[in-house]
Design an enzyme around this catalytic site. Structure first.
Site, mmCIF file in Angstrom:
data_model
loop_
_atom_site.group_PDB
_atom_site.id
_atom_site.type_symbol
_atom_site.label_atom_id
_atom_site.label_comp_id
_atom_site.label_asym_id
_atom_site.label_seq_id
_atom_site.Cartn_x
_atom_site.Cartn_y
_atom_site.Cartn_z
ATOM 1 N N LYS A 1 -14.984 -15.268 -28.138
ATOM 2 C CA LYS A 1 -16.345 -15.632 -27.732
ATOM 3 C C LYS A 1 -17.095 -14.332 -27.456
ATOM 4 C CE LYS A 1 -18.584 -17.873 -23.763
ATOM 5 N NZ LYS A 1 -18.356 -18.696 -22.556
ATOM 6 N N LYS B 1 -26.648 -26.731 -19.493
ATOM 7 C CA LYS B 1 -25.550 -27.666 -19.289
ATOM 8 C C LYS B 1 -25.515 -28.125 -17.835
ATOM 9 C CE LYS B 1 -23.068 -24.590 -21.403
ATOM 10 N NZ LYS B 1 -23.829 -23.965 -22.482
ATOM 11 N N VAL C 1 -25.192 -17.788 -27.157
ATOM 12 C CA VAL C 1 -26.656 -17.774 -27.191
ATOM 13 C C VAL C 1 -27.150 -16.341 -27.012
ATOM 14 C CG1 VAL C 1 -28.733 -18.473 -25.930
ATOM 15 C CG2 VAL C 1 -26.935 -20.156 -26.400
ATOM 16 N N GLU D 1 -26.248 -20.573 -33.444
ATOM 17 C CA GLU D 1 -25.150 -19.786 -32.847
ATOM 18 C C GLU D 1 -23.794 -20.279 -33.358
ATOM 19 O OE1 GLU D 1 -23.455 -20.628 -29.199
ATOM 20 O OE2 GLU D 1 -24.864 -22.193 -28.629
ATOM 21 N N ASP E 1 -21.149 -15.647 -11.137
ATOM 22 C CA ASP E 1 -21.060 -16.091 -12.531
ATOM 23 C C ASP E 1 -22.399 -16.639 -13.008
ATOM 24 O OD1 ASP E 1 -20.395 -16.949 -15.045
ATOM 25 O OD2 ASP E 1 -18.728 -18.225 -14.421
ATOM 26 N N SER F 1 -24.704 -16.720 -16.681
ATOM 27 C CA SER F 1 -24.596 -16.433 -18.109
ATOM 28 C C SER F 1 -25.503 -15.278 -18.529
ATOM 29 C CB SER F 1 -24.970 -17.672 -18.910
ATOM 30 O OG SER F 1 -24.909 -17.382 -20.286
ATOM 31 N N ALA F 2 -24.993 -14.456 -19.426
ATOM 32 C CA ALA F 2 -25.800 -13.396 -20.033
ATOM 33 C C ALA F 2 -26.911 -13.970 -20.907
ATOM 34 C CB ALA F 2 -24.902 -12.467 -20.860
ATOM 35 N N ASP F 3 -26.861 -15.276 -21.164
ATOM 36 C CA ASP F 3 -27.947 -15.917 -21.925
ATOM 37 C C ASP F 3 -29.297 -15.669 -21.251
ATOM 38 O OD1 ASP F 3 -25.854 -16.951 -23.412
ATOM 39 O OD2 ASP F 3 -26.253 -19.051 -22.919
HETATM 40 N N1 PSU Z 1 -24.269 -25.106 -25.646
HETATM 41 C C1 PSU Z 1 -23.445 -26.060 -26.174
HETATM 42 N N2 PSU Z 1 -22.127 -25.709 -26.351
HETATM 43 C C2 PSU Z 1 -21.682 -24.435 -26.089
HETATM 44 C C3 PSU Z 1 -22.565 -23.451 -25.571
HETATM 45 C C4 PSU Z 1 -23.845 -23.854 -25.371
HETATM 46 O O1 PSU Z 1 -23.879 -27.191 -26.445
HETATM 47 O O2 PSU Z 1 -20.513 -24.169 -26.333
HETATM 48 C C5 PSU Z 1 -22.099 -22.037 -25.358
HETATM 49 C C6 PSU Z 1 -23.225 -21.109 -25.815
HETATM 50 O O3 PSU Z 1 -22.689 -20.210 -26.763
HETATM 51 C C7 PSU Z 1 -23.653 -20.374 -24.565
HETATM 52 C C8 PSU Z 1 -22.347 -20.315 -23.839
HETATM 53 O O4 PSU Z 1 -24.204 -19.116 -24.841
HETATM 54 O O5 PSU Z 1 -21.836 -21.637 -24.014
HETATM 55 C C9 PSU Z 1 -22.525 -19.954 -22.384
HETATM 56 O O6 PSU Z 1 -21.320 -19.442 -21.909
HETATM 57 P P1 PSU Z 1 -21.286 -18.619 -20.516
HETATM 58 O O7 PSU Z 1 -21.602 -19.639 -19.483
HETATM 59 O O8 PSU Z 1 -19.888 -18.077 -20.418
HETATM 60 O O9 PSU Z 1 -22.312 -17.541 -20.657
HETATM 61 MN MN MN Z 2 -19.939 -16.580 -17.158
#
Ligand code: PSU
Ligand code: MN
Length: 301
Positions: A85, A158, A105, A25, A137, A139-141
């Site tokens: 992003k 995380k 992701v 990614e 909130d 993630s769309a992941d």
């Molecule tokens: N893992 C990492 N660093 C990052 C991310 C994941 O070690 O920066 C990023 C990935 O791109 C993941 C995103 O899809 O954080 C998730 O963001 P959000 O919580 O806004 O969906």
């Molecule tokens: Mn989010």
């Protein structure tokens, strides 16, 4: 007029010949790691794959074109330009406007699936944020993992997230989770947790067998391969907990919302820890890239 997406010549040849390819990614490079280490990391991740006979496919949208595999200038751009992003929902807008974005992701998995890439390596997945019952909130992941047949090698999610809630959502969404040589779900900077997993695998070949079984089965779900950072490279847990609490306080104070939350927390923690969290983040990401290479090789064999 380019097609719906553009594989690099290397990636196109490898896919046509059934040779192993691993997707990477670009949000982790543009928003997850500080400059100039981010560019070194992007180059290093690709080099780890090449050294194992695997073709890297770093994914990003550049000038409206989803690119599957970047040349050296593309890698430079995701590291040095101020890209947005980009999640799945942003892809058609960037394409229509000729815009550029670093894929999360979720967006990377969607584009990898379209290109026919089965294995993907990242650092840690997105998931359910703490306080999500108030903020919604999530993630769309998670939805992308349920929708596209791509295996993601990640050091869990995380630890800034609500990890138990994330595991519940993965179960609801039908996304299989296996621990790589672990019985518990790792927490990104930390190797372990008190969250047991149902399934454990010991070898890349076992993961490849699961992928082949998915290919033959009815669904199109992805797979989470939870790969803990080696114990001797994890962050000191007490120090980790201390910085995390401070980061949440800083985010609340700054009023950060939506897609800015994850980059804010990661960036804040890197600065506050004097780069300790960054070294662990790089260590776990390298570890994931290595395992993804071995899984892709076993899958192609
Ligand atoms: N893992 C990492 N660093 C990052 C991310 C994941 O070690 O920066 C990023 C990935 O791109 C993941 C995103 O899809 O954080 C998730 O963001 P959000 O919580 O806004 O969906
Ligand atoms: Mn989010």
């Amino acid at each position: 007029m380019p097609g719906p997406f553009l594989p690099s010549p290397d990636v196109a040849a490898a896919l046509a010949e059934g040779r192993p390819v691993v997707a990477l990614e670009s949000t982790i490079i543009s928003h997850g790691l500080p400059r100039p280490r981010n560019r070194e990391a992007a180059e290093e991740f690709e080099e780890i794959l090449r050294s194992r006979g695997v073709v890297p496919a770093t994914i990003a949208v550049l000038d409206g074109v989803p690119r599957i595999g970047l040349d050296a200038d593309g890698v430079r751009r995701i590291a040095e330009e101020e890209l947005v992003k980009a999640s799945v929902r942003d892809l058609p807008i960037l394409a229509a406007r000729g815009g550029s974005g670093a894929t999360t992701v979720a967006a990377t998995v969607a584009l990898a699936a379209q290109a026919g890439i089965r294995v993907f390596a990242t650092g840690g997945l997105g998931g359910v944020h703490r306080g999500a019952s108030e903020t919604f909130d999530e993630s769309a992941d998670l939805l992308a993992l349920a929708s596209f047949p791509v295996a993601v090698v990640a050091a869990g999610v995380k630890s800034v997230l609500d990890v138990p809630a994330t595991l519940e959502r993965l179960e609801t969404l039908g996304v299989p989770v296996v621990g790589y040589r672990t019985d518990v779900f790792p927490r990104f900077w930390l190797s372990g947790s008190d969250l047991p997993l149902d399934w454990r695998v010991e070898t890349p070949e076992e993961v490849a067998d699961i992928l082949h079984a998915q290919d033959a089965g009815p669904g199109s779900a992805g797979l989470v391969v939870a790969n803990p950072v080696p114990a001797d490279e994890q962050w000191d847990p007490a120090e980790h907990d201390r910085f995390l609490e401070q980061a949440f306080a800083a985010a609340a104070e700054a009023g950060v919302r939506g897609k800015a939350v994850t980059p804010f927390l990661l960036g804040w923690i890197v600065r506050a820890s004097g780069g300790v969290s960054l070294e662990v983040n790089l260590a776990l990401a390298r570890n994931n890239v290595r395992l993804a290479a071995d899984i892709a090789a076993a899958y192609a064999a």
